[in-house]
Design an enzyme around this catalytic site. Structure first.
Site, PDB file in Angstrom:
ATOM      1  N   TYR A 192      57.791  78.202  91.846  1.00  0.00           N
ATOM      2  CA  TYR A 192      59.052  77.500  92.094  1.00  0.00           C
ATOM      3  C   TYR A 192      60.170  78.460  92.505  1.00  0.00           C
ATOM      4  O   TYR A 192      60.932  78.186  93.439  1.00  0.00           O
ATOM      5  CB  TYR A 192      59.452  76.703  90.844  1.00  0.00           C
ATOM      6  CG  TYR A 192      60.794  76.019  90.954  1.00  0.00           C
ATOM      7  CD1 TYR A 192      60.944  74.829  91.667  1.00  0.00           C
ATOM      8  CD2 TYR A 192      61.925  76.566  90.346  1.00  0.00           C
ATOM      9  CE1 TYR A 192      62.182  74.208  91.771  1.00  0.00           C
ATOM     10  CE2 TYR A 192      63.168  75.946  90.444  1.00  0.00           C
ATOM     11  CZ  TYR A 192      63.288  74.775  91.165  1.00  0.00           C
ATOM     12  OH  TYR A 192      64.522  74.170  91.279  1.00  0.00           O
ATOM     13  N   VAL A 262      72.019  75.478  96.158  1.00  0.00           N
ATOM     14  CA  VAL A 262      73.098  76.259  95.527  1.00  0.00           C
ATOM     15  C   VAL A 262      73.430  77.561  96.255  1.00  0.00           C
ATOM     16  O   VAL A 262      74.435  78.194  95.938  1.00  0.00           O
ATOM     17  CB  VAL A 262      72.834  76.623  94.045  1.00  0.00           C
ATOM     18  CG1 VAL A 262      73.113  75.480  93.121  1.00  0.00           C
ATOM     19  CG2 VAL A 262      71.489  77.232  93.828  1.00  0.00           C
TER      20      VAL A 262
HETATM   21  N1  GLN Z   1      70.634  72.949  93.287  1.00  0.00           N
HETATM   22  C1  GLN Z   1      69.885  73.978  93.565  1.00  0.00           C
HETATM   23  O1  GLN Z   1      69.890  74.482  94.695  1.00  0.00           O
HETATM   24  C2  GLN Z   1      69.110  74.561  92.405  1.00  0.00           C
HETATM   25  C3  GLN Z   1      67.960  75.457  92.808  1.00  0.00           C
HETATM   26  C4  GLN Z   1      67.753  76.623  91.885  1.00  0.00           C
HETATM   27  N2  GLN Z   1      66.665  77.400  92.352  1.00  0.00           N
HETATM   28  C5  GLN Z   1      67.535  76.146  90.461  1.00  0.00           C
HETATM   29  O2  GLN Z   1      66.473  75.705  90.122  1.00  0.00           O
HETATM   30  O3  GLN Z   1      68.410  76.224  89.651  1.00  0.00           O
END
Ligand code: GLN
Length: 282
Positions: A192, A262
């Site tokens: 992930y 994000v």
């Molecule tokens: N909203 C996002 O972009 C979150 C992705 C980030 N990798 C997380 O799992 O926190």
């Protein structure tokens, strides 16, 4: 292929820069805190394979949650709709992306594939012999969608998230306790966090958005990359959950299927017309 630029798009980027300062870079993943908030670039990839762009288009970003739409498409290709939606629901939550609260309600499967809990359940489903193999399949699928075999991932961002991912770890353990996933949590987080760290520029992002806009057809070759019903299902989730608890307002004000991450990326798909890739680190 180089994109042309237009005065209109340059003007829009210029105007949008006035909003820098209204937001802040994500710092809960330490490597993302180093981002330069001044950067902004945009590309539009049309169904005939032409593109326009503006801003600093050499700049790359990691996909973060934009990757969730792409792994959803791959899981649907791997297992079909029935099996995927046995593990994850169809409903928007109105909660932030990393919220755990709705998992407390019965049934405890995640409400949709765009929140972290749902995306972790989707990544759990990606076929492969081991974590490396599953990540290789995700990357190669995304390279195909972007028409760019040089798309890779940022080891620094992946490692940084992996080391600080305790909330996602907690979500995984919750999912494991309730039988939604049954693999080693660290293996799943390994896949992930690499998936979220896949890196590209706004043109790659716009081209992927265009594949979804074209219901799964590759815009340059017209080759089918995703079945129509999978592309449509993904776009529906982009509308209902693509911006998490801001999806309703985004649908009213902007009104196109889009997915945020994000790191500051947004992928948009204007049905039957073009894909949009925006890289704005603020
Ligand atoms: N909203 C996002 O972009 C979150 C992705 C980030 N990798 C997380 O799992 O926190």
């Amino acid at each position: 292929m180089p994109c042309r630029t237009t005065d209109e798009l340059n003007e829009l980027v210029h105007k949008a820069k006035n909003y820098i300062g209204g937001g802040k870079v994500a710092d809960y993943i330490p490597a993302l805190a180093k981002a330069n908030p001044e950067e902004l670039s945009v590309a539009i990839f049309h169904d005939d394979g032409t593109c326009v762009s503006a801003g600093d288009i050499q700049q790359k970003l990691t996909l973060q949650s934009v990757s969730k739409v792409l792994t959803l498409a791959l899981a649907l290709l791997d297992y079909g709709e029935e099996a995927v939606f046995d593990k994850v629901g169809y409903e928007p939550t109105g909660d932030p992306f990393n919220s755990i609260v709705k998992l407390e309600f019965s049934p405890s499967k995640p409400l949709n594939p765009m929140i972290n809990a749902g995306a972790l359940a989707v990544t759990h489903m990606i076929k492969g012999n081991n974590a490396d193999d599953r990540f290789r399949r995700i990357l190669s699928f995304i390279q195909q969608l972007a028409g760019n075999s040089s798309v890779g991932y940022s080891k620094e961002v992946a490692q940084s998230e992996y080391e600080t991912s305790d909330l996602n770890r907690a979500l995984c353990y919750f999912l494991k306790q309730h039988g939604v996933i049954d693999e080693d949590v660290e293996e799943l987080l390994n896949v992930y966090t690499k998936q979220c760290a896949i890196e590209m520029d706004c043109l790659d992002l716009a081209r992927i958005g265009c594949v979804f806009a074209m219901d799964g057809l590759e815009p340059v070759t017209n080759r089918r990359l995703i079945p129509v019903h999978v592309a449509r299902l993904c776009k529906t989730f982009m509308v209902t959950c693509g911006m998490y608890n801001a999806s309703g307002e985004f649908a009213v004000r902007v009104g196109i299927p889009a997915k945020s991450g994000v790191s500051g990326g947004i992928m948009g798909s204007v049905p039957n017309r073009f894909g949009i890739g925006i890289l704005g680190l603020h």
